[in-house]
Design a protein around this motif. Structure first.
Motif, PDB file in Angstrom:
ATOM      1  N   GLU A  46      -7.070  -1.925  -0.267  1.00 56.25           N
ATOM      2  CA  GLU A  46      -6.324  -3.129  -0.642  1.00 56.25           C
ATOM      3  C   GLU A  46      -5.330  -2.765  -1.732  1.00 56.25           C
ATOM      4  O   GLU A  46      -5.499  -1.782  -2.448  1.00 56.25           O
ATOM      5  N   GLY A  47      -4.265  -3.571  -1.846  1.00 62.73           N
ATOM      6  CA  GLY A  47      -3.249  -3.319  -2.856  1.00 62.73           C
ATOM      7  C   GLY A  47      -1.846  -3.546  -2.321  1.00 62.73           C
ATOM      8  O   GLY A  47      -1.642  -3.882  -1.149  1.00 62.73           O
ATOM      9  N   GLU A  48      -0.863  -3.354  -3.199  1.00 67.54           N
ATOM     10  CA  GLU A  48       0.531  -3.647  -2.856  1.00 67.54           C
ATOM     11  C   GLU A  48       1.189  -2.567  -2.001  1.00 67.54           C
ATOM     12  O   GLU A  48       2.277  -2.793  -1.471  1.00 67.54           O
ATOM     13  N   HIS A  49       0.568  -1.402  -1.916  1.00 63.47           N
ATOM     14  CA  HIS A  49       1.184  -0.283  -1.216  1.00 63.47           C
ATOM     15  C   HIS A  49       0.477  -0.022   0.113  1.00 63.47           C
ATOM     16  O   HIS A  49      -0.757   0.065   0.163  1.00 63.47           O
ATOM     17  N   LEU A  50       1.262   0.081   1.165  1.00 64.56           N
ATOM     18  CA  LEU A  50       0.739   0.469   2.479  1.00 64.56           C
ATOM     19  C   LEU A  50       0.821   1.979   2.606  1.00 64.56           C
ATOM     20  O   LEU A  50       1.897   2.555   2.490  1.00 64.56           O
ATOM     21  N   TRP A  51      -0.331   2.610   2.796  1.00 62.82           N
ATOM     22  CA  TRP A  51      -0.385   4.062   2.960  1.00 62.82           C
ATOM     23  C   TRP A  51      -0.508   4.392   4.439  1.00 62.82           C
ATOM     24  O   TRP A  51      -1.333   3.795   5.160  1.00 62.82           O
TER      25      TRP A  51
END
Length: 354
Positions: A46-51
């Protein structure tokens, strides 16, 4: 030491025992040069960055970054990556893209596939992927040519036992070494960021100076063992400590590849080396005063790099009309430095387009 206009003409560690290697070929197809990034951790979910765990073919990392930025409708600076990977290769690595409050763009995988980037996996993470956070790279390389008919297994076994000079690969210096020539001209008149926004020319100059130092140690046959005043680095880590006088225990650990002598990456600061080790650095600084002075004036911070790398999980497999080399290297180390010990090829001396 080599001419600045011809980077890559440095000694080989294996020549003393085996002589120069025979001619060979590598990277005949992208599938002959496979690289997989080993991150050492997994995204949190989860979080603002798509890896994105991607596989690319026929693209540089920066080209893949631009394709991802365009497909995501963001600026390239919103895309992160841990390391630069080769163009003529099949490479797998993580990329991140900043998408705060946004889902993955519709059809993102399909759009990237049309550009030569295949999405294998994706996950969210709170932070952008930063340069140099990965732990290692795993290589699977196919080589062919006359060198395979000589003493390939013996050379390979020697490298597995003694390690490999941790030289920067010729691709660091650009096609035909032009990045180094540009770096020399830029540092002679004074480095400005607008002339080198990615720091590529600074990196070429530092890499060249390191290779020059390593060449001196190779010539004196002490690149793999400690000398007085060396700074040692523990294998697989960035931990360093000074060695005023090597004792039997340290010499034994170096022999086991538990630790390695280091060389300076030039810049502002204290190199930490003293005695005999410092004299090698002074000789390089005297010979290449323009590059050293230019790096200092540019404000680059001095650092250290191991003079030797250990082949992790090495395997050599004979194939029809060729051989496959599998091994793992720490981040920042070059597979081309391994290849140049085993085969002779123009692209391992003067860089061609890569």
């Amino acid at each position: 030491m080599s001419d600045p206009s011809r980077p890559g003409d440095w000694p080989r560690a294996t020549e003393a025992d085996f002589g120069p290697p025979g001619p060979g070929e590598f990277r005949g197809t992208p599938e002959d040069f496979v690289v997989e990034e080993i991150l050492g951790f997994v995204p949190e979910g989860e979080g603002e960055h798509l890896w994105l765990w991607v596989e690319k073919r026929g693209l540089t990392t920066l080209e893949a970054v631009r394709h991802l930025a365009k497909a995501s409708d963001v600026a390239p600076r919103a895309v992160g990556y841990a390391g630069m990977k080769d163009r003529i290769a099949v490479t797998r690595q993580w990329l991140s893209v900043h998408l705060p409050g946004r889902p993955a763009p519709e059809g993102l995988a399909e759009r990237l596939a049309g550009c030569g980037v295949r999405v294998l996996e994706q996950a969210r993470h709170p932070r952008k992927l930063k340069r140099g956070v990965h732990r290692a790279n795993r290589f699977s390389l196919r080589i062919t040519g006359a060198a395979l008919q000589q003493d390939l297994e013996e050379r390979w076994a020697w490298l597995c036992q003694h390690g490999v000079p941790n030289l920067f690969g010729p691709q660091r210096f650009g096609p035909a070494g032009r990045n180094l020539a540009r770096a020399h001209a830029l540092l002679a008149r004074g480095w400005r960021k607008r002339d080198d926004r990615e720091g590529m020319l600074l990196s070429a100059a530092r890499s060249y100076l390191f290779n020059e130092l390593a060449a001196m140690r190779l010539t004196d046959d002490n690149w793999q063992r400690l000398v007085g005043g060396d700074v040692a680095m523990l294998d697989g880590t960035a931990s360093q400590f000074g060695v005023e006088t090597p004792d039997a225990e340290l010499e034994a650990r170096a022999l086991r590849l538990d630790l390695h002598p280091t060389g300076v990456l030039w810049g502002v600061g204290d190199s930490l080396a003293t005695g005999e080790a410092a004299r090698y650095e002074s000789a390089v600084a005297e010979r290449h005063a323009t590059l050293c002075r230019g790096l200092e004036q540019a404000g680059v911070r001095m650092a250290r790099r191991a003079l030797r790398m250990r082949l992790d999980q090495p395997r050599l497999t004979r194939e029809q009309d060729g051989a496959r080399l599998d091994f793992q290297l720490p981040r920042g180390s070059f597979a081309t430095a391994v290849l140049r010990e085993l085969i002779a090829h123009p692209n391992l001396t003067l860089s061609a387009e890569a």
